[in-house]
Enzyme design. Sequence first.
Site, PDB file in Angstrom:
ATOM      1  N   ARG A 130       0.812  -1.235   0.000  1.00  0.00           N
ATOM      2  CA  ARG A 130       0.000   0.000   0.000  1.00  0.00           C
ATOM      3  C   ARG A 130       0.838   1.274   0.000  1.00  0.00           C
ATOM      4  O   ARG A 130       0.367   2.330   0.384  1.00  0.00           O
ATOM      5  CB  ARG A 130      -0.990   0.011   1.166  1.00  0.00           C
ATOM      6  N   LYS A 152       2.603  11.178 -11.716  1.00  0.00           N
ATOM      7  CA  LYS A 152       1.695  10.304 -12.474  1.00  0.00           C
ATOM      8  C   LYS A 152       2.417   8.983 -12.698  1.00  0.00           C
ATOM      9  O   LYS A 152       3.543   8.964 -13.216  1.00  0.00           O
ATOM     10  CB  LYS A 152       1.343  10.919 -13.826  1.00  0.00           C
ATOM     11  N   GLU A 194       8.576  17.199 -25.715  1.00  0.00           N
ATOM     12  CA  GLU A 194       7.966  17.640 -24.450  1.00  0.00           C
ATOM     13  C   GLU A 194       8.542  18.989 -24.014  1.00  0.00           C
ATOM     14  O   GLU A 194       7.855  19.771 -23.371  1.00  0.00           O
ATOM     15  CB  GLU A 194       8.151  16.581 -23.355  1.00  0.00           C
ATOM     16  N   GLU A 246      -4.986  16.689 -11.430  1.00  0.00           N
ATOM     17  CA  GLU A 246      -5.614  17.011 -12.718  1.00  0.00           C
ATOM     18  C   GLU A 246      -7.114  17.193 -12.616  1.00  0.00           C
ATOM     19  O   GLU A 246      -7.889  16.575 -13.349  1.00  0.00           O
ATOM     20  CB  GLU A 246      -5.264  15.944 -13.768  1.00  0.00           C
ATOM     21  N   ARG A 250      -3.931  20.995 -14.803  1.00  0.00           N
ATOM     22  CA  ARG A 250      -2.868  20.056 -15.190  1.00  0.00           C
ATOM     23  C   ARG A 250      -3.100  19.446 -16.567  1.00  0.00           C
ATOM     24  O   ARG A 250      -2.149  19.048 -17.253  1.00  0.00           O
ATOM     25  CB  ARG A 250      -2.721  18.958 -14.129  1.00  0.00           C
ATOM     26  N   ASN A 254      -1.157  17.970 -21.328  1.00  0.00           N
ATOM     27  CA  ASN A 254      -1.461  16.936 -22.323  1.00  0.00           C
ATOM     28  C   ASN A 254      -1.657  17.522 -23.712  1.00  0.00           C
ATOM     29  O   ASN A 254      -2.257  16.866 -24.578  1.00  0.00           O
ATOM     30  CB  ASN A 254      -2.709  16.161 -21.905  1.00  0.00           C
ATOM     31  N   HIS A 257      -1.381  15.347 -26.748  1.00  0.00           N
ATOM     32  CA  HIS A 257      -1.370  13.956 -26.297  1.00  0.00           C
ATOM     33  C   HIS A 257      -2.612  13.174 -26.715  1.00  0.00           C
ATOM     34  O   HIS A 257      -2.556  11.949 -26.847  1.00  0.00           O
ATOM     35  CB  HIS A 257      -1.225  13.886 -24.767  1.00  0.00           C
ATOM     36  N   HIS A 261      -1.712   9.890 -28.285  1.00  0.00           N
ATOM     37  CA  HIS A 261      -2.033   8.577 -27.707  1.00  0.00           C
ATOM     38  C   HIS A 261      -2.759   7.700 -28.727  1.00  0.00           C
ATOM     39  O   HIS A 261      -2.569   6.478 -28.755  1.00  0.00           O
ATOM     40  CB  HIS A 261      -2.899   8.745 -26.449  1.00  0.00           C
ATOM     41  N   HIS A 274       6.832   7.643 -27.799  1.00  0.00           N
ATOM     42  CA  HIS A 274       5.833   8.523 -27.186  1.00  0.00           C
ATOM     43  C   HIS A 274       6.065   9.979 -27.604  1.00  0.00           C
ATOM     44  O   HIS A 274       5.131  10.682 -28.017  1.00  0.00           O
ATOM     45  CB  HIS A 274       5.897   8.375 -25.658  1.00  0.00           C
TER      46      HIS A 274
HETATM   47  P1  NAD Z   1      11.584   4.889 -22.499  1.00  0.00           P
HETATM   48  O1  NAD Z   1      11.460   4.807 -21.054  1.00  0.00           O
HETATM   49  O2  NAD Z   1      11.083   3.754 -23.319  1.00  0.00           O
HETATM   50  O3  NAD Z   1      13.111   5.157 -22.858  1.00  0.00           O
HETATM   51  C1  NAD Z   1      13.480   5.283 -24.208  1.00  0.00           C
HETATM   52  C2  NAD Z   1      14.597   4.315 -24.597  1.00  0.00           C
HETATM   53  O4  NAD Z   1      15.836   4.836 -24.153  1.00  0.00           O
HETATM   54  C3  NAD Z   1      14.489   2.935 -23.987  1.00  0.00           C
HETATM   55  O5  NAD Z   1      14.934   1.989 -24.919  1.00  0.00           O
HETATM   56  C4  NAD Z   1      15.428   3.023 -22.814  1.00  0.00           C
HETATM   57  O6  NAD Z   1      15.896   1.767 -22.392  1.00  0.00           O
HETATM   58  C5  NAD Z   1      16.535   3.851 -23.382  1.00  0.00           C
HETATM   59  N1  NAD Z   1      17.337   4.610 -22.454  1.00  0.00           N
HETATM   60  C6  NAD Z   1      16.949   5.204 -21.306  1.00  0.00           C
HETATM   61  N2  NAD Z   1      17.938   5.951 -20.815  1.00  0.00           N
HETATM   62  C7  NAD Z   1      18.994   5.789 -21.648  1.00  0.00           C
HETATM   63  C8  NAD Z   1      20.303   6.332 -21.680  1.00  0.00           C
HETATM   64  N3  NAD Z   1      20.700   7.245 -20.794  1.00  0.00           N
HETATM   65  N4  NAD Z   1      21.120   5.943 -22.664  1.00  0.00           N
HETATM   66  C9  NAD Z   1      20.701   5.074 -23.613  1.00  0.00           C
HETATM   67  N5  NAD Z   1      19.471   4.561 -23.665  1.00  0.00           N
HETATM   68  C10 NAD Z   1      18.618   4.931 -22.684  1.00  0.00           C
HETATM   69  O7  NAD Z   1      10.838   6.191 -23.077  1.00  0.00           O
HETATM   70  P2  NAD Z   1      10.732   7.694 -22.550  1.00  0.00           P
HETATM   71  O8  NAD Z   1      10.610   8.508 -23.776  1.00  0.00           O
HETATM   72  O9  NAD Z   1      11.775   8.013 -21.570  1.00  0.00           O
HETATM   73  O10 NAD Z   1       9.357   7.694 -21.769  1.00  0.00           O
HETATM   74  C11 NAD Z   1       8.138   7.441 -22.434  1.00  0.00           C
HETATM   75  C12 NAD Z   1       7.142   6.959 -21.416  1.00  0.00           C
HETATM   76  O11 NAD Z   1       6.914   7.993 -20.461  1.00  0.00           O
HETATM   77  C13 NAD Z   1       5.799   6.616 -22.001  1.00  0.00           C
HETATM   78  O12 NAD Z   1       5.352   5.405 -21.487  1.00  0.00           O
HETATM   79  C14 NAD Z   1       4.902   7.749 -21.549  1.00  0.00           C
HETATM   80  O13 NAD Z   1       3.569   7.366 -21.398  1.00  0.00           O
HETATM   81  C15 NAD Z   1       5.525   8.109 -20.232  1.00  0.00           C
HETATM   82  N6  NAD Z   1       5.243   9.484 -19.804  1.00  0.00           N
HETATM   83  C16 NAD Z   1       4.804   9.657 -18.532  1.00  0.00           C
HETATM   84  C17 NAD Z   1       4.558  10.932 -18.072  1.00  0.00           C
HETATM   85  C18 NAD Z   1       4.164  11.134 -16.638  1.00  0.00           C
HETATM   86  O14 NAD Z   1       3.811  12.256 -16.261  1.00  0.00           O
HETATM   87  N7  NAD Z   1       4.214  10.119 -15.801  1.00  0.00           N
HETATM   88  C19 NAD Z   1       4.783  12.035 -18.891  1.00  0.00           C
HETATM   89  C20 NAD Z   1       5.251  11.818 -20.181  1.00  0.00           C
HETATM   90  C21 NAD Z   1       5.487  10.530 -20.628  1.00  0.00           C
HETATM   91  N1  GLY Z   2       2.616  14.546 -18.743  1.00  0.00           N
HETATM   92  C1  GLY Z   2       1.366  15.047 -18.267  1.00  0.00           C
HETATM   93  C2  GLY Z   2       1.301  15.229 -16.803  1.00  0.00           C
HETATM   94  O1  GLY Z   2       2.203  14.930 -16.068  1.00  0.00           O
HETATM   95  O2  GLY Z   2       0.295  15.667 -16.329  1.00  0.00           O
END
Ligand code: NAD
Ligand code: GLY
Length: 373
Positions: A130, A152, A194, A246, A250, A254, A257, A261, A274
């Site tokens: 939890r 998030k 972003e 949100e 917030r 997006n 997005h 998405h 992404h």
């Molecule tokens: P990812 O986590 O898939 O990383 C991209 C690639 O880079 C992967 O293959 C990873 O292994 C590699 N990698 C990571 N760090 C590295 C480094 N320093 N050197 C070499 N390779 C490296 O993708 P991302 O673009 O980081 O994140 C996308 C994800 O984030 C999506 O799932 C999206 O939905 C999520 N997201 C979440 C929020 C939030 O607020 N929580 C906001 C935006 C995106």
């Molecule tokens: N990436 C959108 C949020 O964090 O709200």
Amino acid sequence: MPATRRPPAVLHTVTIDLGARSYPIVIGTGLLGAAETWAGLPRAAMAAIVTNTTVAPLYLARLRAAVQPHYSHVLEVVLPDGEEHKDWPTLNRIFDALLQAGADRQTVLFALGGGVIGDMTGFAAACYMRGVPFVQVPTTLLAQVDSSVGGKTAINHPLGKNMIGAFYQPQRVVCDLDTLATLPAREFSAGLAEVIKYGPIADPALLDWVEAHVEGLMAREPACLAHAVRRSCEIKAAVVGQDERESGLRAILNFGHTFGHAIEAGLGYGRWLHGEAVGCGMVMALELSRRLGLVSDAYAARLRRLIAAVGLPVRAPVLGPDNAARYLELMRVDKKAEGGQIRFVVVDEAGHAWVRAVPDALVAEVIDACSGA
Ligand code: NAD
Ligand code: GLY
């Protein structure tokens, strides 16, 4: 090759102000491998570093050595890499490892990787017993400027992206800019989507700055990276500080997005990154804003040029013979949708953004205008 080791230097600290759940976003160089970076976290016997098969050979040993002085036992959980693994079975591997190792309620989880690892580890931290403390150690540009900040956490469902998750804040975010040296070019461009996003939704001066520094950013000049990460985190922290869960504001984060998405889900997770989908989604959201009379042709064209200049796609993929209908179907599974009505983030030229419902017919026109070769 992992980035060169150098002495730790904190360049900026941005605080995310959430009362008792406030935390710092520490931005700098040489941070990951320094024991002092990890001092002052909640006390625990065990830490668990969650990462993936790509990031582990680059940075796991370095982080492990640096956190080791603070914990009696450091568990490593290495997951398969990829958006397609941001799912229940992979999440469950984190729980399996924690339970098998006897992790307790104090165990601190470290999310070492990009947004996929950050979102999954955060969700695991929210659920395990939890709720256990966790730390974000983002290693992609996208994760440093966006996903690691704001709490998030989620996994994907085949019917919709990030549909299963929780709001759960980390104890700390540590952005070591050195880790960006090993990021593939395509991933780096995805992160810039972003960064660009914060301009139209909140900060015209940032948009001007990005336009003026495209070359420096693409060359990953340290000063450009530090500014982009700091300013992005400041804007996100300000938004999240006002609307953590949100209920309104917030949602502007997006921008692009809803279309993005649909691209990700429609093509199958992992085909477009992404950030690529968000970049193209912003082109579509700008076209929507233009058709609503909110921005000029010149402004929409300016943003499209910038998105293309940082190496992102600006034409949306065709998702089947009935392309617009397929996009609309996918976009109805969006967290902003209300009663089946899709709602979009739209912008003006002064850095304001808001959410509004738009008739399907107008959205279909935008999809037709923006997709295909
Ligand atoms: P990812 O986590 O898939 O990383 C991209 C690639 O880079 C992967 O293959 C990873 O292994 C590699 N990698 C990571 N760090 C590295 C480094 N320093 N050197 C070499 N390779 C490296 O993708 P991302 O673009 O980081 O994140 C996308 C994800 O984030 C999506 O799932 C999206 O939905 C999520 N997201 C979440 C929020 C939030 O607020 N929580 C906001 C935006 C995106
Ligand atoms: N990436 C959108 C949020 O964090 O709200």
